[in-house]
Design a protein around this motif. Structure first.
Motif, mmCIF file in Angstrom:
data_model
loop_
_atom_site.group_PDB
_atom_site.id
_atom_site.type_symbol
_atom_site.label_atom_id
_atom_site.label_comp_id
_atom_site.label_asym_id
_atom_site.label_seq_id
_atom_site.Cartn_x
_atom_site.Cartn_y
_atom_site.Cartn_z
ATOM 1 N N UNK A 1 -7.502 -1.303 -2.259
ATOM 2 C CA UNK A 1 -7.822 -2.725 -2.364
ATOM 3 C C UNK A 1 -6.431 -3.508 -2.861
ATOM 4 N N UNK A 2 -5.970 -4.283 -1.856
ATOM 5 C CA UNK A 2 -4.793 -5.071 -2.417
ATOM 6 C C UNK A 2 -4.925 -6.106 -3.515
ATOM 7 N N UNK A 3 -6.312 -6.516 -3.364
ATOM 8 C CA UNK A 3 -6.473 -7.658 -4.218
ATOM 9 C C UNK A 3 -6.257 -7.124 -5.732
ATOM 10 N N UNK A 4 -7.224 -5.794 -5.931
ATOM 11 C CA UNK A 4 -6.908 -5.270 -7.345
ATOM 12 C C UNK A 4 -5.896 -4.242 -7.546
ATOM 13 N N UNK A 5 -5.159 -3.918 -6.452
ATOM 14 C CA UNK A 5 -4.224 -2.658 -6.490
ATOM 15 C C UNK A 5 -4.853 -1.344 -7.114
ATOM 16 N N UNK A 6 -6.226 -1.080 -6.678
ATOM 17 C CA UNK A 6 -6.758 0.006 -7.086
ATOM 18 C C UNK A 6 -7.483 0.786 -5.879
ATOM 19 N N UNK A 7 -7.676 2.091 -6.172
ATOM 20 C CA UNK A 7 -8.337 2.845 -5.193
ATOM 21 C C UNK A 7 -9.773 2.692 -5.091
ATOM 22 N N UNK B 1 0.906 -1.067 -0.234
ATOM 23 C CA UNK B 1 0.029 0.013 0.135
ATOM 24 C C UNK B 1 0.751 1.319 -0.155
ATOM 25 N N UNK B 2 1.989 1.240 0.934
ATOM 26 C CA UNK B 2 2.750 2.266 0.983
ATOM 27 C C UNK B 2 3.359 2.548 -0.487
#
Length: 314
Positions: free
Chosen positions: A223-229, A120-121
């Motif tokens: 969302x870590x699963x999609x790497x999207x905001x 995330x960071x």
């Protein structure tokens, strides 16, 4: 005791005496020591973390550092969960304050594996690095960075609406540097990650003859699963009227340079990160036409300046 405050409503800096204060150095030192002792006692009585004093002592008396919501909560400055949370208008509004860095209100309390937090960071760093590049590159990154539906400044909209806002902003401010203030970033991850921090910016429009500089608090739901905001919001903490130089970004470079060069363990991950961030910030400043030192300068002579023919370039 119940205490609440709005982000950006509390600022700190070093104490100072007025120019006409008739104090010798011994009296001045004694006065500062007494005052510091009283502050420490008061913070202890109120249950406030000494980190507040440490921060204030690191900020020049001519400057001001505004506290983020996370800092006020973590340091027990605010004790109420109903903290006032002002909302900033989206960046497409007709104001000369670039606030396109992401933000949202976070609520997760679960602790996730460090990999989710680290990812995330890393995402938020790459987000702002991309937003600091040319419009074509920046907008291409933005299109991939958002979910199909996004809670965008309090409204649920689709990705196209977000992209319209970003494109409008990019055209208004075609040259940008957005950089996370060192040490301000935080991420709390469960199924989703709540990422927050402070972003500092410098932007320019040569066509309009305008510049803008300042600092904003941001937070996103990622969302870590999609790497999207999934959600975004932000609040301006400070603006620098009439700023013609990227002083905030230069100050960040000096912080990272100090961590890089002054470390007693040059092989530590923290030192390597600081060195990498220093180079990244230096490259962004170079795109704005700012250089550090001239080719024949000694180390102590090097300063940031508008680039010329004799300047060092990355």
């Amino acid at each position: 005791m119940k205490r609440s405050a709005e982000a950006g409503s509390i600022g700190v800096h070093q104490a100072s005496f007025s120019d006409d204060a008739a104090l010798d150095s011994k009296t001045a030192v004694t006065t500062v020591q007494i005052m510091t002792g009283e502050i420490i006692g008061y913070l202890s009585d109120m249950g406030v973390s000494p980190n507040l004093l440490r921060l204030s002592l690191s900020i020049e008396s001519s400057d001001m550092r505004y506290l983020t919501t996370a800092e006020m909560r973590d340091w027990n400055i605010i004790t109420s969960n109903d903290t006032v949370t002002a909302q900033t208008v989206p960046s497409s509004e007709p104001v000369d304050k670039p606030v396109s860095s992401p933000s949202a209100k976070a609520g997760a309390t679960a602790t996730a594996p460090s990999t989710s937090r680290d990812n995330a960071l890393d995402f938020i760093r790459r987000y702002h690095e991309a937003w600091s590049r040319d419009n074509s590159t920046a907008l291409a990154f933005m299109r991939k960075a958002y979910e199909d539906q996004v809670t965008f400044y309090g409204r649920v909209v689709d990705r196209d609406a977000v992209m319209k806002d970003k494109a409008t902003f990019a055209l208004r401010w075609p040259e940008r540097i957005y950089s996370v203030k060192p040490g301000s970033e935080a991420a709390v991850c469960g199924e989703k990650c709540d990422v927050s921090g402070v972003i500092e910016w410098f932007a320019r429009s040569r066509e309009r003859g305008k510049t803008s500089s300042g600092m904003a608090e941001f937070a996103i739901v990622w969302n870590p699963a999609t790497s999207q905001i999934e959600s975004e919001n932000s609040k301006v903490l400070a603006t620098d009227r009439g700023a013609q130089a990227p002083e905030r970004i230069i100050s960040q470079w000096h912080v990272e340079n100090g961590e890089c060069r002054g470390s007693t363990n040059p092989d530590s991950p923290e030192t390597q990160t600081a060195c990498a961030r220093r180079e990244e910030i230096g490259a962004m400043l170079d795109t704005f036409g700012w250089c550090y030192g001239h080719k024949n300068d000694y180390g102590y002579q090097m300063k940031w300046h508008l680039c010329d023919a004799a300047s060092n370039r990355p």
